[in-house]
Write an enzyme that holds these catalytic residues in place. Sequence first.
Site, PDB file in Angstrom:
ATOM      1  N   GLU A  36    -108.073 -17.472 -12.911  1.00 42.06           N
ATOM      2  CA  GLU A  36    -107.226 -18.423 -12.189  1.00 42.06           C
ATOM      3  C   GLU A  36    -108.050 -19.430 -11.400  1.00 42.06           C
ATOM      4  O   GLU A  36    -107.731 -20.624 -11.351  1.00 42.06           O
ATOM      5  CB  GLU A  36    -106.303 -17.659 -11.238  1.00 42.06           C
ATOM      6  CG  GLU A  36    -105.255 -18.501 -10.552  1.00 42.06           C
ATOM      7  CD  GLU A  36    -104.131 -18.894 -11.484  1.00 42.06           C
ATOM      8  OE1 GLU A  36    -104.053 -20.097 -11.826  1.00 42.06           O
ATOM      9  OE2 GLU A  36    -103.333 -18.016 -11.870  1.00 42.06           O
ATOM     10  N   ILE A  60    -103.903 -23.043  -6.556  1.00 44.08           N
ATOM     11  CA  ILE A  60    -102.641 -23.197  -7.288  1.00 44.08           C
ATOM     12  C   ILE A  60    -102.575 -22.143  -8.396  1.00 44.08           C
ATOM     13  O   ILE A  60    -103.465 -22.082  -9.244  1.00 44.08           O
ATOM     14  CB  ILE A  60    -102.525 -24.594  -7.916  1.00 44.08           C
ATOM     15  CG1 ILE A  60    -102.634 -25.677  -6.847  1.00 44.08           C
ATOM     16  CG2 ILE A  60    -101.208 -24.736  -8.678  1.00 44.08           C
ATOM     17  CD1 ILE A  60    -102.660 -27.088  -7.418  1.00 44.08           C
ATOM     18  N   LYS A  89    -112.044 -28.005 -16.732  1.00 44.29           N
ATOM     19  CA  LYS A  89    -110.769 -27.390 -16.368  1.00 44.29           C
ATOM     20  C   LYS A  89    -109.691 -27.714 -17.407  1.00 44.29           C
ATOM     21  O   LYS A  89    -108.863 -26.866 -17.750  1.00 44.29           O
ATOM     22  CB  LYS A  89    -110.343 -27.869 -14.984  1.00 44.29           C
ATOM     23  CG  LYS A  89    -111.277 -27.401 -13.875  1.00 44.29           C
ATOM     24  CD  LYS A  89    -110.946 -28.048 -12.546  1.00 44.29           C
ATOM     25  CE  LYS A  89    -111.877 -27.569 -11.444  1.00 44.29           C
ATOM     26  NZ  LYS A  89    -111.605 -28.229 -10.149  1.00 44.29           N
ATOM     27  N   GLY A 123    -112.415 -25.203  -1.959  1.00 47.07           N
ATOM     28  CA  GLY A 123    -112.699 -24.662  -0.645  1.00 47.07           C
ATOM     29  C   GLY A 123    -112.842 -23.155  -0.680  1.00 47.07           C
ATOM     30  O   GLY A 123    -112.424 -22.488  -1.620  1.00 47.07           O
ATOM     31  N   GLY A 175    -118.251 -31.874   3.124  1.00 44.28           N
ATOM     32  CA  GLY A 175    -118.493 -30.740   2.244  1.00 44.28           C
ATOM     33  C   GLY A 175    -117.624 -30.713   1.006  1.00 44.28           C
ATOM     34  O   GLY A 175    -117.594 -29.720   0.276  1.00 44.28           O
ATOM     35  N   VAL A 190    -117.903 -19.636  -2.156  1.00 40.35           N
ATOM     36  CA  VAL A 190    -116.831 -18.863  -2.776  1.00 40.35           C
ATOM     37  C   VAL A 190    -117.087 -17.370  -2.624  1.00 40.35           C
ATOM     38  O   VAL A 190    -116.178 -16.604  -2.252  1.00 40.35           O
ATOM     39  CB  VAL A 190    -116.680 -19.242  -4.262  1.00 40.35           C
ATOM     40  CG1 VAL A 190    -115.668 -18.325  -4.946  1.00 40.35           C
ATOM     41  CG2 VAL A 190    -116.250 -20.698  -4.392  1.00 40.35           C
ATOM     42  N   GLU A 247    -120.835 -32.560  -3.640  1.00 40.88           N
ATOM     43  CA  GLU A 247    -122.219 -32.101  -3.648  1.00 40.88           C
ATOM     44  C   GLU A 247    -123.172 -33.279  -3.406  1.00 40.88           C
ATOM     45  O   GLU A 247    -122.782 -34.445  -3.497  1.00 40.88           O
ATOM     46  CB  GLU A 247    -122.546 -31.458  -4.999  1.00 40.88           C
ATOM     47  CG  GLU A 247    -121.675 -30.262  -5.356  1.00 40.88           C
ATOM     48  CD  GLU A 247    -121.943 -29.051  -4.482  1.00 40.88           C
ATOM     49  OE1 GLU A 247    -123.039 -28.990  -3.870  1.00 40.88           O
ATOM     50  OE2 GLU A 247    -121.064 -28.177  -4.399  1.00 40.88           O
ATOM     51  N   VAL A 294    -109.548 -23.225 -12.554  1.00 41.40           N
ATOM     52  CA  VAL A 294    -108.791 -24.433 -12.897  1.00 41.40           C
ATOM     53  C   VAL A 294    -108.356 -25.256 -11.697  1.00 41.40           C
ATOM     54  O   VAL A 294    -108.689 -26.431 -11.606  1.00 41.40           O
ATOM     55  CB  VAL A 294    -107.573 -24.084 -13.776  1.00 41.40           C
ATOM     56  CG1 VAL A 294    -106.730 -25.338 -14.052  1.00 41.40           C
ATOM     57  CG2 VAL A 294    -108.022 -23.461 -15.091  1.00 41.40           C
TER      58      VAL A 294
END
Length: 336
Positions: free
Chosen positions: A128, A135, A204, A301, A186, A14, A189, A131
């Site tokens: 954002e 989206i 979430k 992703g 991927g 990320v 985990e 969650v």
Amino acid sequence: MPTINVAILGYGTVGKGVYQTINTHQEKFLTSLGANVRVVAVLVKNINRHSFNDENVLFTSDMDEILRLEHLDVVIEAIVGQEPSFTYLKKSISRGCHIITANKEMFAYHCSDLFELAEQKGVSIGFEATVAGGIPIIQTLNKLFNINSISRIEAILNGTSNFILSQMRDADLSFNDALKLAQEKGYAELDPTNDIEGYDAFYKAMILSQVCFGAQPEWNSVKRDGISHITTEVVKNYTNKRLRTKHIATISNTSSGIKVSIEPVTVGEHHPFYNIEGVQNAVAIEGDVVGTITLSGPGAGMYATASAIVEDLVHVLLSKKANAINTIKRNDQLSV
């Protein structure tokens, strides 16, 4: 030209996606904000495990070194686990920085504390990415709150579980083989417990509950059931009946309080989640005026999550700018 200085905490999938997106979208930032956005620092746990070649960026394992920077506007956090993330974000807020986080476990536990501190310090929080990946569910909910009362949300919040269930049906794989494929791609985990046992979706759902209803239910009252017990035979049986199994979080505000469950649910062809496949996520919101709105998109992703983070970056900075303009207007009115 004004510049917004940003620090990124965490340089995994990320963090790298955010760093790359900021560097490649400067024209968009300039159009939206009237300013350049510059990454001035990146925090990692172990410098020796990373390759980083931008000498204009502070690359460090010392959070205090970042907080001592003379100019720092926004701190983006993409670390796993409650600590040290919570401590780092508290220090960032106290420093006067806006914060943006993708850490659903930490935020589910500590969102109330962070909101309170951010209000005291006059900064904003973007979350954002905690969650549903790419989206824009949090922004959608915030816009709906102007008029609508939301009574219920259903959501597929974990792309790994959804991928496994899709592969068990479409490729006739066993649970273990579908999980192995998810790990190879991927999506899962090495230790997939958080995904397949529903913990990821649970965190979430707690965040969505906080956003929608201003509170969370008692955590031990929430039914959390994963997908590891689902067999190929069960999937085939439902498929023959034109039914599909989806791992769904349900959040509702009832007369007896907030109710949350995370569990496998059998849905038919007319259900909005019937065709949500692979690593996709989806959220269906029931409002008293608008009815039911369904949003779907990539749930995880590098770039799905980076998209949510950089959109939050623009949002918190525009909110700061709007608040400043409103303050000036109020002061002008008072002086008339």
